[in-house]
Design a protein around this motif. Structure first.
Motif, PDB file in Angstrom:
ATOM      1  N   THR A 123      -0.258  -8.285   5.348  1.00 27.89           N
ATOM      2  CA  THR A 123      -0.305  -6.333   5.083  1.00 27.89           C
ATOM      3  C   THR A 123       0.696  -5.628   4.310  1.00 27.89           C
ATOM      4  OG1 THR A 123       1.178  -5.743   6.813  1.00 27.89           O
ATOM      5  CG2 THR A 123      -1.009  -5.830   7.684  1.00 27.89           C
ATOM      6  N   PRO A 124       0.716  -4.504   3.644  1.00 27.27           N
ATOM      7  CA  PRO A 124       1.560  -4.260   3.367  1.00 27.27           C
ATOM      8  C   PRO A 124       3.251  -4.181   3.736  1.00 27.27           C
ATOM      9  CG  PRO A 124      -0.248  -2.744   2.601  1.00 27.27           C
ATOM     10  CD  PRO A 124      -0.552  -3.669   3.520  1.00 27.27           C
ATOM     11  N   THR A 125       3.007  -3.354   4.462  1.00 31.56           N
ATOM     12  CA  THR A 125       4.419  -3.682   5.615  1.00 31.56           C
ATOM     13  C   THR A 125       4.926  -5.190   5.815  1.00 31.56           C
ATOM     14  OG1 THR A 125       3.424  -2.588   7.250  1.00 31.56           O
ATOM     15  CG2 THR A 125       5.403  -3.111   7.689  1.00 31.56           C
ATOM     16  N   ASP A 126       4.331  -6.211   6.032  1.00 32.68           N
ATOM     17  CA  ASP A 126       5.172  -7.207   5.545  1.00 32.68           C
ATOM     18  C   ASP A 126       5.589  -7.644   3.911  1.00 32.68           C
ATOM     19  OD1 ASP A 126       3.084  -8.300   8.365  1.00 32.68           O
ATOM     20  OD2 ASP A 126       2.107  -9.014   7.489  1.00 32.68           O
ATOM     21  N   PHE A 127       5.088  -7.498   3.605  1.00 29.11           N
ATOM     22  CA  PHE A 127       5.578  -7.625   1.890  1.00 29.11           C
ATOM     23  C   PHE A 127       6.852  -7.182   2.292  1.00 29.11           C
ATOM     24  CE2 PHE A 127       6.333  -7.021  -2.776  1.00 29.11           C
ATOM     25  CZ  PHE A 127       6.579  -8.457  -2.990  1.00 29.11           C
ATOM     26  N   LYS A 128       6.451  -5.819   2.472  1.00 26.36           N
ATOM     27  CA  LYS A 128       7.994  -4.692   2.228  1.00 26.36           C
ATOM     28  C   LYS A 128       8.717  -4.737   2.884  1.00 26.36           C
ATOM     29  CE  LYS A 128       6.618  -0.084   2.641  1.00 26.36           C
ATOM     30  NZ  LYS A 128       6.117   1.207   3.084  1.00 26.36           N
ATOM     31  N   THR A 129       8.550  -5.627   4.172  1.00 27.73           N
ATOM     32  CA  THR A 129       9.692  -5.940   4.522  1.00 27.73           C
ATOM     33  C   THR A 129      10.370  -7.388   4.581  1.00 27.73           C
ATOM     34  OG1 THR A 129       8.243  -5.162   7.041  1.00 27.73           O
ATOM     35  CG2 THR A 129      10.084  -7.246   7.408  1.00 27.73           C
ATOM     36  N   ALA A 130       9.683  -8.268   3.904  1.00 29.35           N
ATOM     37  CA  ALA A 130      10.135  -9.309   3.324  1.00 29.35           C
ATOM     38  C   ALA A 130      10.993  -8.488   1.966  1.00 29.35           C
ATOM     39  CB  ALA A 130       8.861 -10.516   3.206  1.00 29.35           C
ATOM     40  N   ALA A 131      11.093  -7.744   0.984  1.00 33.56           N
ATOM     41  CA  ALA A 131      11.483  -7.757   0.142  1.00 33.56           C
ATOM     42  C   ALA A 131      12.832  -6.680   0.713  1.00 33.56           C
ATOM     43  CB  ALA A 131      10.271  -6.855  -0.703  1.00 33.56           C
ATOM     44  N   GLN A 132      13.027  -6.263   1.645  1.00 38.15           N
ATOM     45  CA  GLN A 132      14.133  -5.817   2.357  1.00 38.15           C
ATOM     46  C   GLN A 132      14.787  -6.514   2.816  1.00 38.15           C
ATOM     47  OE1 GLN A 132      14.652  -2.014   2.366  1.00 38.15           O
ATOM     48  NE2 GLN A 132      16.374  -2.968   1.586  1.00 38.15           N
ATOM     49  N   SER A 133      14.434  -7.593   2.721  1.00 33.47           N
ATOM     50  CA  SER A 133      15.531  -8.867   4.017  1.00 33.47           C
ATOM     51  C   SER A 133      16.232  -9.269   2.570  1.00 33.47           C
ATOM     52  CB  SER A 133      14.393  -9.693   4.318  1.00 33.47           C
ATOM     53  OG  SER A 133      14.312 -10.731   3.221  1.00 33.47           O
ATOM     54  N   VAL A 134      15.648  -9.722   1.820  1.00 35.28           N
ATOM     55  CA  VAL A 134      16.214 -10.084   0.290  1.00 35.28           C
ATOM     56  C   VAL A 134      17.452  -9.113  -0.442  1.00 35.28           C
ATOM     57  CG1 VAL A 134      15.457 -12.091   0.202  1.00 35.28           C
ATOM     58  CG2 VAL A 134      14.810 -10.213  -1.690  1.00 35.28           C
ATOM     59  N   SER A 135      17.250  -7.613   0.105  1.00 34.50           N
ATOM     60  CA  SER A 135      17.953  -6.574  -0.875  1.00 34.50           C
ATOM     61  C   SER A 135      19.254  -6.108  -0.431  1.00 34.50           C
ATOM     62  CB  SER A 135      16.865  -5.171  -1.607  1.00 34.50           C
ATOM     63  OG  SER A 135      16.986  -4.313  -1.970  1.00 34.50           O
ATOM     64  N   PRO A 136      20.100  -5.786  -1.195  1.00 32.14           N
ATOM     65  CA  PRO A 136      21.069  -5.755  -0.099  1.00 32.14           C
ATOM     66  C   PRO A 136      21.167  -3.377  -0.941  1.00 32.14           C
ATOM     67  CG  PRO A 136      21.532  -5.419  -3.272  1.00 32.14           C
ATOM     68  CD  PRO A 136      20.260  -5.679  -2.889  1.00 32.14           C
ATOM     69  N   THR A 137      19.932  -3.109  -1.250  1.00 27.87           N
ATOM     70  CA  THR A 137      20.153  -1.953  -1.186  1.00 27.87           C
ATOM     71  C   THR A 137      19.041  -1.268  -0.117  1.00 27.87           C
ATOM     72  OG1 THR A 137      18.575  -1.537  -3.236  1.00 27.87           O
ATOM     73  CG2 THR A 137      21.274  -1.131  -2.956  1.00 27.87           C
ATOM     74  N   ASP A 138      18.601  -0.180   0.011  1.00 29.61           N
ATOM     75  CA  ASP A 138      17.118   0.461   0.753  1.00 29.61           C
ATOM     76  C   ASP A 138      16.450   0.541  -0.283  1.00 29.61           C
ATOM     77  OD1 ASP A 138      14.833   1.885   1.826  1.00 29.61           O
ATOM     78  OD2 ASP A 138      16.532   2.989   2.973  1.00 29.61           O
ATOM     79  N   LEU A 139      14.965   0.426   0.026  1.00 30.18           N
ATOM     80  CA  LEU A 139      13.493   0.270  -1.246  1.00 30.18           C
ATOM     81  C   LEU A 139      12.880   1.019  -0.878  1.00 30.18           C
ATOM     82  CD1 LEU A 139      13.046  -3.664  -1.175  1.00 30.18           C
ATOM     83  CD2 LEU A 139      14.182  -2.237  -2.686  1.00 30.18           C
ATOM     84  N   THR A 140      13.334   1.830   0.145  1.00 29.73           N
ATOM     85  CA  THR A 140      12.128   3.163  -0.289  1.00 29.73           C
ATOM     86  C   THR A 140      11.941   4.086  -0.810  1.00 29.73           C
ATOM     87  OG1 THR A 140      13.471   3.263   2.430  1.00 29.73           O
ATOM     88  CG2 THR A 140      12.018   5.491   2.065  1.00 29.73           C
ATOM     89  N   GLN A 141      12.831   4.234  -1.608  1.00 24.16           N
ATOM     90  CA  GLN A 141      12.731   5.184  -2.571  1.00 24.16           C
ATOM     91  C   GLN A 141      11.898   4.390  -3.408  1.00 24.16           C
ATOM     92  OE1 GLN A 141      12.941   8.115  -3.672  1.00 24.16           O
ATOM     93  NE2 GLN A 141      12.184   7.722  -5.383  1.00 24.16           N
ATOM     94  N   PHE A 142      12.264   2.898  -4.031  1.00 25.02           N
ATOM     95  CA  PHE A 142      11.202   1.834  -4.937  1.00 25.02           C
ATOM     96  C   PHE A 142       9.790   2.007  -4.524  1.00 25.02           C
ATOM     97  CE2 PHE A 142       8.693  -2.071  -5.703  1.00 25.02           C
ATOM     98  CZ  PHE A 142       9.722  -2.180  -7.492  1.00 25.02           C
TER      99      PHE A 142
END
Length: 420
Positions: free
Chosen positions: A394-413
């Motif tokens: 689901t989109p949530t799965d990908f967003k969670t995976a992306a957040q796990s490798v990002s040092p910053t919050d991706l909400t705005q992205f």
């Protein structure tokens, strides 16, 4: 791309039973297994026989019914004879009440006779001259998840399919002078396909050839009589390079063989992906994109009606990676619609579908790569694929995976790129 009808006739009563089994995945029915015995006409245009669908009740409560999707019935509903349970107005849904509920964790099965004839039109389920194509022809299980049973319609563009990975055992018997390429590996007349979301085949007097990629995948080509040998060789070369490249990036191709079926008379599409089996136009074919779909749709699945960008944008982005296309500056900025919109939205905005879901979706992923860094993005996709191998995302799965490798919050992205 629009689907075309399957002429399906139940020639005998449906047999239903439940048997013990174990395990399962979150969606229900789960752990499906299809056993299919079909006999074809001499010219390969019509097939009839028996299909048995086994499944495990992977939900927490008894399963009293299942639904089958007959995607080929989407057109010419009044001309189709379907006798199994209740048929919905769109002719793609058949409800099968079970003789007795299948308890949680138990195994059930439905078995029925089936006949299908390829309609006379050059489509992914259809026929063109002496060649017949059976894409989305076999009845497959519908999926039930937290949103209930998913019985959404085909909307006339793209794909609206939603299936879980399954094992297929298929015997296609014929007496004519035709060859029958298909999903899976065939040994002694029986084709086995493990952990695939569908099973497709073709029949006709194809010219065949094969080669093995440096990474060990056998790539077979099946060409109609008017396809030039140079087009066959080009498609095979590009497919071998792509399957090895994507194997290194996202995880090794698991199906052993990749079949390319080339035809120069398609009128409504230039390429269509099925597990281990790709239909391609003979000139200008999107070979790399369709091979990328073996991972993004095939191995890492999604609900294509709800989230078409999760396979199309990823296949487009993967093609860019393979071609070395960075698409710098391709994100257009604020958009009037979200690229994550469902097919119900794109049905009413068909002119924007390809630009948003394919192009802008890939642009989003390029921007994410620039935000995270090339190495982090590569790690993200490899880990994401491994984590959801043969699953449904689901989109949530990908967003969670992306957040796990990002040092910053991706909400705005996500907000700035139209992903809620």
């Amino acid at each position: 791309m629009r689907m075309h009808r399957i002429l399906l006739l139940l020639l005998a009563p449906i047999s239903l039973f439940a048997a013990p089994a174990g395990g399962g995945e979150a969606r229900a029915p789960g752990v499906p297994a299809y056993d299919v015995e079909l006999t074809g006409s001499a010219d390969g245009t019509a097939w009839s026989g028996r299909e048995t669908v086994g499944f495990t009740n992977t939900s927490a409560e008894p399963l009293a019914e299942i639904y089958l999707r007959l995607w080929g019935n989407v057109h010419d509903c009044k001309a189709v004879v379907v006798r199994i349970g209740v048929v919905a107005d769109d002719c793609t849904v058949v409800k099968v009440p079970l003789a007795s509920p299948v308890a949680a964790g138990e195994r059930g099965s439905v078995s029925f006779e089936v006949t299908m004839t390829a309609p006379n039109r050059p489509e992914r389920f259809g026929r063109s001259g002496p060649y017949s194509f059976f894409g989305n022809a076999l009845p497959v299980l519908a999926v039930r998840d937290d949103g209930g049973w998913h019985l959404e319609p085909d909307v006339g563009i793209g794909e609206s399919f939603y299936t879980v990975a399954a094992d297929f055992r298929v015997r296609l018997t014929h007496t004519g002078n035709v060859v029958v390429p298909s999903t899976g590996l065939t040994v002694d007349g029986v084709t086995i396909a493990k952990q695939v979301r569908d099973f497709a085949w073709a029949a006709g007097p194809f010219t065949t050839s094969e080669a093995t990629s440096p990474g060990g995948t056998r790539v077979r080509t099946w060409a109609t009589s008017t396809v030039a040998p140079v087009a066959v060789a080009d498609a095979r070369t590009r497919a071998m390079a792509a399957v090895d490249d994507f194997g290194r990036r996202f995880g090794s191709y698991p199906y052993g063989e990749l079949d390319l079926v080339l035809h120069d008379r398609w009128t409504r599409f230039s390429g269509m992906e099925y597990p281990g089996f790709v239909l391609l136009i003979s000139s200008g074919a999107p070979v790399v994109h369709e091979v990328a779909h073996q991972w993004w749709y095939g191995i890492v699945g999604n609900n294509e009606y709800a989230d078409p960008w999760l396979d199309e944008a990823f296949a487009t982005y993967a093609t860019d990676l393979h071609d070395g296309n960075r698409r710098t500056g391709c994100w257009p900025g604020s958009l009037p619609a979200a690229i994550s919109s469902p097919m119900s939205y794109w049905q009413s905005h068909q002119a924007s579908y390809g630009t948003y879901v394919y192009t802008y979706g890939a642009c989003l992923l390029h921007d994410l790569q620039r935000h995270l860094g090339t190495e982090a993005m590569a790690e993200l996709l490899a880990t994401y694929a491994k984590t959801h191998w043969y699953g449904v995302v689901t989109p949530t799965d990908f967003k969670t995976a992306a957040q796990s490798v990002s040092p910053t919050d991706l909400t705005q992205f996500w907000t700035s790129h139209g992903i809620g």
